[in-house]
Design a protein around this motif. Structure first.
Motif, PDB file in Angstrom:
ATOM      1  N   SER A  20      41.124  30.884  31.869  1.00  0.00           N
ATOM      2  CA  SER A  20      42.041  30.761  32.999  1.00  0.00           C
ATOM      3  C   SER A  20      42.354  32.135  33.599  1.00  0.00           C
ATOM      4  O   SER A  20      42.465  32.288  34.814  1.00  0.00           O
ATOM      5  N   ALA A  21      42.474  33.146  32.727  1.00  0.00           N
ATOM      6  CA  ALA A  21      42.766  34.509  33.202  1.00  0.00           C
ATOM      7  C   ALA A  21      41.623  35.029  34.067  1.00  0.00           C
ATOM      8  O   ALA A  21      41.851  35.691  35.081  1.00  0.00           O
ATOM      9  N   ASN A  51      41.345  33.675  45.272  1.00  0.00           N
ATOM     10  CA  ASN A  51      42.014  34.757  44.547  1.00  0.00           C
ATOM     11  C   ASN A  51      41.344  36.095  44.833  1.00  0.00           C
ATOM     12  O   ASN A  51      42.010  37.109  45.034  1.00  0.00           O
ATOM     13  N   ARG A  52      39.998  36.088  44.844  1.00  0.00           N
ATOM     14  CA  ARG A  52      39.253  37.312  45.170  1.00  0.00           C
ATOM     15  C   ARG A  52      39.567  37.781  46.578  1.00  0.00           C
ATOM     16  O   ARG A  52      39.812  38.960  46.824  1.00  0.00           O
ATOM     17  N   VAL A  67      52.138  41.968  47.411  1.00  0.00           N
ATOM     18  CA  VAL A  67      51.225  41.155  46.605  1.00  0.00           C
ATOM     19  C   VAL A  67      51.919  40.469  45.431  1.00  0.00           C
ATOM     20  O   VAL A  67      51.689  39.292  45.161  1.00  0.00           O
ATOM     21  N   ASN A  75      45.403  26.409  36.600  1.00  0.00           N
ATOM     22  CA  ASN A  75      43.990  26.174  36.256  1.00  0.00           C
ATOM     23  C   ASN A  75      43.792  25.009  35.292  1.00  0.00           C
ATOM     24  O   ASN A  75      42.950  25.081  34.400  1.00  0.00           O
ATOM     25  N   LYS A 133      50.402  35.150  39.384  1.00  0.00           N
ATOM     26  CA  LYS A 133      49.334  34.703  38.479  1.00  0.00           C
ATOM     27  C   LYS A 133      48.520  35.900  37.979  1.00  0.00           C
ATOM     28  O   LYS A 133      48.098  35.922  36.820  1.00  0.00           O
ATOM     29  N   LEU A 134      48.327  36.881  38.852  1.00  0.00           N
ATOM     30  CA  LEU A 134      47.581  38.084  38.448  1.00  0.00           C
ATOM     31  C   LEU A 134      48.286  38.782  37.293  1.00  0.00           C
ATOM     32  O   LEU A 134      47.648  39.227  36.328  1.00  0.00           O
ATOM     33  N   GLN A 193      39.517  33.138  35.790  1.00  0.00           N
ATOM     34  CA  GLN A 193      39.563  32.363  37.039  1.00  0.00           C
ATOM     35  C   GLN A 193      40.606  32.973  37.981  1.00  0.00           C
ATOM     36  O   GLN A 193      40.371  33.108  39.171  1.00  0.00           O
ATOM     37  N   THR A 194      41.758  33.380  37.438  1.00  0.00           N
ATOM     38  CA  THR A 194      42.835  33.901  38.275  1.00  0.00           C
ATOM     39  C   THR A 194      42.477  35.223  38.942  1.00  0.00           C
ATOM     40  O   THR A 194      42.813  35.456  40.090  1.00  0.00           O
ATOM     41  N   VAL A 195      41.771  36.101  38.212  1.00  0.00           N
ATOM     42  CA  VAL A 195      41.380  37.351  38.861  1.00  0.00           C
ATOM     43  C   VAL A 195      40.166  37.143  39.770  1.00  0.00           C
ATOM     44  O   VAL A 195      39.671  38.091  40.372  1.00  0.00           O
ATOM     45  N   GLY A 196      39.717  35.903  39.880  1.00  0.00           N
ATOM     46  CA  GLY A 196      38.646  35.598  40.821  1.00  0.00           C
ATOM     47  C   GLY A 196      37.258  35.662  40.219  1.00  0.00           C
ATOM     48  O   GLY A 196      36.265  35.589  40.919  1.00  0.00           O
ATOM     49  N   ASN A 231      52.525  26.877  41.686  1.00  0.00           N
ATOM     50  CA  ASN A 231      51.483  27.847  41.337  1.00  0.00           C
ATOM     51  C   ASN A 231      50.410  27.169  40.497  1.00  0.00           C
ATOM     52  O   ASN A 231      50.706  26.399  39.592  1.00  0.00           O
ATOM     53  N   SER A 255      54.911  39.394  44.927  1.00  0.00           N
ATOM     54  CA  SER A 255      55.873  38.325  45.162  1.00  0.00           C
ATOM     55  C   SER A 255      55.166  37.023  45.532  1.00  0.00           C
ATOM     56  O   SER A 255      55.792  35.977  45.617  1.00  0.00           O
ATOM     57  N   SER A 256      53.861  37.082  45.757  1.00  0.00           N
ATOM     58  CA  SER A 256      53.134  35.866  46.121  1.00  0.00           C
ATOM     59  C   SER A 256      52.747  35.080  44.882  1.00  0.00           C
ATOM     60  O   SER A 256      52.803  35.578  43.761  1.00  0.00           O
ATOM     61  N   SER A 257      52.347  33.832  45.102  1.00  0.00           N
ATOM     62  CA  SER A 257      51.934  32.987  43.977  1.00  0.00           C
ATOM     63  C   SER A 257      50.735  33.606  43.261  1.00  0.00           C
ATOM     64  O   SER A 257      50.712  33.680  42.028  1.00  0.00           O
ATOM     65  N   ILE A 258      49.761  34.075  44.015  1.00  0.00           N
ATOM     66  CA  ILE A 258      48.555  34.633  43.387  1.00  0.00           C
ATOM     67  C   ILE A 258      48.884  35.949  42.689  1.00  0.00           C
ATOM     68  O   ILE A 258      48.343  36.247  41.616  1.00  0.00           O
ATOM     69  N   GLY A 259      49.806  36.730  43.255  1.00  0.00           N
ATOM     70  CA  GLY A 259      50.216  37.976  42.619  1.00  0.00           C
ATOM     71  C   GLY A 259      50.877  37.738  41.268  1.00  0.00           C
ATOM     72  O   GLY A 259      50.608  38.436  40.293  1.00  0.00           O
ATOM     73  N   ASP A 306      52.863  29.517  50.141  1.00  0.00           N
ATOM     74  CA  ASP A 306      54.043  29.827  49.316  1.00  0.00           C
ATOM     75  C   ASP A 306      55.329  29.437  50.045  1.00  0.00           C
ATOM     76  O   ASP A 306      56.253  28.891  49.436  1.00  0.00           O
ATOM     77  N   ALA A 324      38.903  30.480  42.690  1.00  0.00           N
ATOM     78  CA  ALA A 324      38.539  31.833  42.254  1.00  0.00           C
ATOM     79  C   ALA A 324      38.185  32.686  43.468  1.00  0.00           C
ATOM     80  O   ALA A 324      38.577  33.854  43.557  1.00  0.00           O
ATOM     81  N   LYS A 379      44.676  42.331  49.655  1.00  0.00           N
ATOM     82  CA  LYS A 379      45.932  43.023  49.368  1.00  0.00           C
ATOM     83  C   LYS A 379      45.697  44.430  48.820  1.00  0.00           C
ATOM     84  O   LYS A 379      46.371  45.379  49.198  1.00  0.00           O
ATOM     85  N   TYR A 416      42.148  37.064  48.458  1.00  0.00           N
ATOM     86  CA  TYR A 416      43.543  37.463  48.637  1.00  0.00           C
ATOM     87  C   TYR A 416      43.822  38.796  47.961  1.00  0.00           C
ATOM     88  O   TYR A 416      44.372  39.716  48.575  1.00  0.00           O
TER      89      TYR A 416
END
Lengths: 256, 257
Positions: A214-215, B241-242, A7, B220, A15-16, A217-220, B217, A9-13, B211, B238, B248, B244
């Motif tokens: 933004s934080a 992200n949820r 997780v 936002n 960002k998390l 939004q990133t965690v969904g 990346n 190493s991914s772009s979303i990871g 990726d 969003a 995971k 994914y």
């Protein structure tokens, strides 16, 4: 669809990581602000110096403070890693680029704002944290007459200071402490430093107006019912109230 | 009566994917303001062809705003100075006589320029192939409405499904991130019952492919949402992200042997 990557190493990871460290630092700001509001107390720093001792010697707080240093470092490292990847994603830029037509300035310049904050942090730590931890602050003794409640104070020499202590004898409470309050007072007589602090708080404001929501939004978390509240807190609490109160501290010491 | 105008175009010309490109200044004379932007380029190309020069190469197909081919960055904005439209829906009345217009291709490592203004968007196809599908049984088609779907879910999925894969989100993003596109594709299936079988594998496979293609990346900024000709919303990102992170952290199923 085969087995996927880890997780983080991914772009979303990545960002998390930015999101969680950022939110943790936001929580810290609240605590730091509330504690530092004691600087506005007109008691020659008695409450503030007691608080400074507590914050540097209470074990759970110390554990959290190490998490905090780690968060700052991780937030910076991941910001650099992500920025480099983003630069590589567009090797040839636009000759004409109208960014303001579709996004806000601060959202596009989080790196610049963050760099200002990082420079401030280094200065801030060397001004106070480093001096406090390396015996470079003055020392003070407060004497409170317990029957009248009147407190007097005087600077003492290093030789007379052994350790932080509170003793009561003959109806007088004597507090000996490192005088971080005096250090604050001294530091904020420097107009250049005051200017840096105020500019840094402006950068913090714009960083958090974008960063806080933004934080989420990133965690969904972008729920129609609650996102308004998140944006309100991001703008008014983290973008306005907190930076203004922090900026008021150097201004208060400079102008009083 | 339509007004006519003369324009100066600064167009990116690039021989092929190997060569280095450059801006070339071309005059567009006697352009009617009722023309679409692509019709204006057709006129310019007619003139270039008549003079025996290589016409400006650009992608286009339907010319009614649904195919997503017309990938031009015009004066620093994907699909030009208006919101919510493609280049073919942009008319010359949005410009004025004597104006200089800068025309560039989408800029992203994952969208290499093929020639002039046309870019290779097969990276989007590979992302789609990685997981943007559902498995169905063969045989006779089911009756309509056999699977009940609440209207608001169907509507939300439909909103996501309106993505035409034009790549304006990538072009607009300062990080050349494809997250609005990928999130729309993930959302459209994640919301519907038919997409549940591959739901969590899909989110992981499509993000991994995104990726691997070298997109940036998301930070936002919201530029993608503002420039999307179909109005795809940031809430899709969003949701991605949820999907994914949920997949995971909580939903990656292995057989407990």
């Amino acid at each position: 669809m085969s087995k996927s990557k880890p997780v983080l190493s991914s772009s979303i990871g990545k960002k998390l990581i930015m999101s969680l460290t950022g939110l943790f630092l936001c929580m810290f700001l609240i605590v730091h602000l509330i504690g530092n509001l004691q600087l506005f107390k007109d008691d020659a720093g008695l409450a503030f110096n007691k608080y400074a001792y507590f914050m540097t010697h209470f074990t759970p707080i110390k554990v959290v403070s190490y998490l905090l240093y780690a968060s700052v470092i991780i937030h910076v490292i991941y910001a650099i890693v992500i920025s480099l990847k983003n630069k590589a994603a567009r090797p040839i830029g636009y000759a004409s680029y109208d960014g303001s037509a579709n996004s806000k300035w601060n959202s596009r310049n989080m790196g610049i704002l963050g760099t200002v904050i990082l420079v401030f942090l280094a200065t801030h730590m060397s001004n106070f944290w480093w001096k406090y931890h390396n015996d470079q602050t003055p020392y003070i003794e407060y004497r409170t007459d317990l029957s009248t409640g009147v407190t007097t104070h005087q600077e003492i020499q290093a030789a007379d200071f052994h350790d932080y202590s509170i003793v009561s004898e003959n109806g007088v409470e004597i507090v000996k402490a490192r005088d971080l309050y005096k250090q604050v007072d001294y530091a904020f007589k420097n107009v250049g430093l005051v200017a840096l602090y105020v500019i840094a708080m402006a950068a913090l404001a714009f960083h958090l107006i974008h960063g806080f929501q933004s934080a989420f939004q990133t965690v969904g978390f972008n729920h129609k019912r609650y996102i308004g509240l998140v944006q309100f807190i991001g703008v008014w609490v983290f973008g306005v109230i907190i930076p203004i109160l922090f900026a008021a501290m150097p201004l208060y010491f400079y102008f009083r | 009566m339509s007004a006519h105008m003369n324009l100066t175009l600064k167009v990116w010309r690039q021989k092929n994917d190997k060569s280095k490109g450059q801006f070339v200044t071309v005059q567009a004379n006697d352009i009617a303001d009722d023309m679409s932007f692509l019709e204006m380029l057709d006129i310019v190309n007619d003139e270039l062809t008549r003079k025996g020069e290589d016409p400006i190469y650009f992608d286009h197909d339907c010319r009614e705003g649904i195919c997503g081919m017309c990938s031009l960055v015009i004066n620093g904005r994907p699909h030009g100075p208006k919101y919510g439209i493609t280049t073919c829906q942009l008319h010359m009345r949005s410009f004025h006589d004597g104006q200089t217009i800068v025309i560039e291709p989408w800029r992203a490592a994952a969208f290499p320029v093929l020639k002039d203004l046309a870019v290779d968007r097969t990276s989007f196809d590979r992302i789609q192939q990685a997981g943007g599908y559902t498995n169905v049984n063969t045989g006779g088609a089911q009756d309509a409405n056999n699977i009940l779907i609440p209207k608001r879910i169907a509507d939300e999925a439909f909103e996501s499904a309106t993505c035409i894969g034009c790549g304006a989100c990538v072009a607009a993003c300062k990080n050349a991130s494809a997250m609005l596109f990928v999130s729309a594709k993930i959302s459209q299936f994640a919301l519907l019952p038919q997409g549940q079988t591959e739901r969590y594998e899909r989110a992981q496979a499509m993000v991994d492919q995104m990726d691997a293609e070298g997109f940036g990346n998301c930070t936002n900024t919201g530029a993608c949402e503002a420039e999307c000709p179909k109005g795809i919303k940031l809430t899709n990102i969003a949701r991605m992200n949820r999907e994914y992170l949920g997949a995971k952290l909580f939903r990656e199923e292995d057989i407990h042997g």
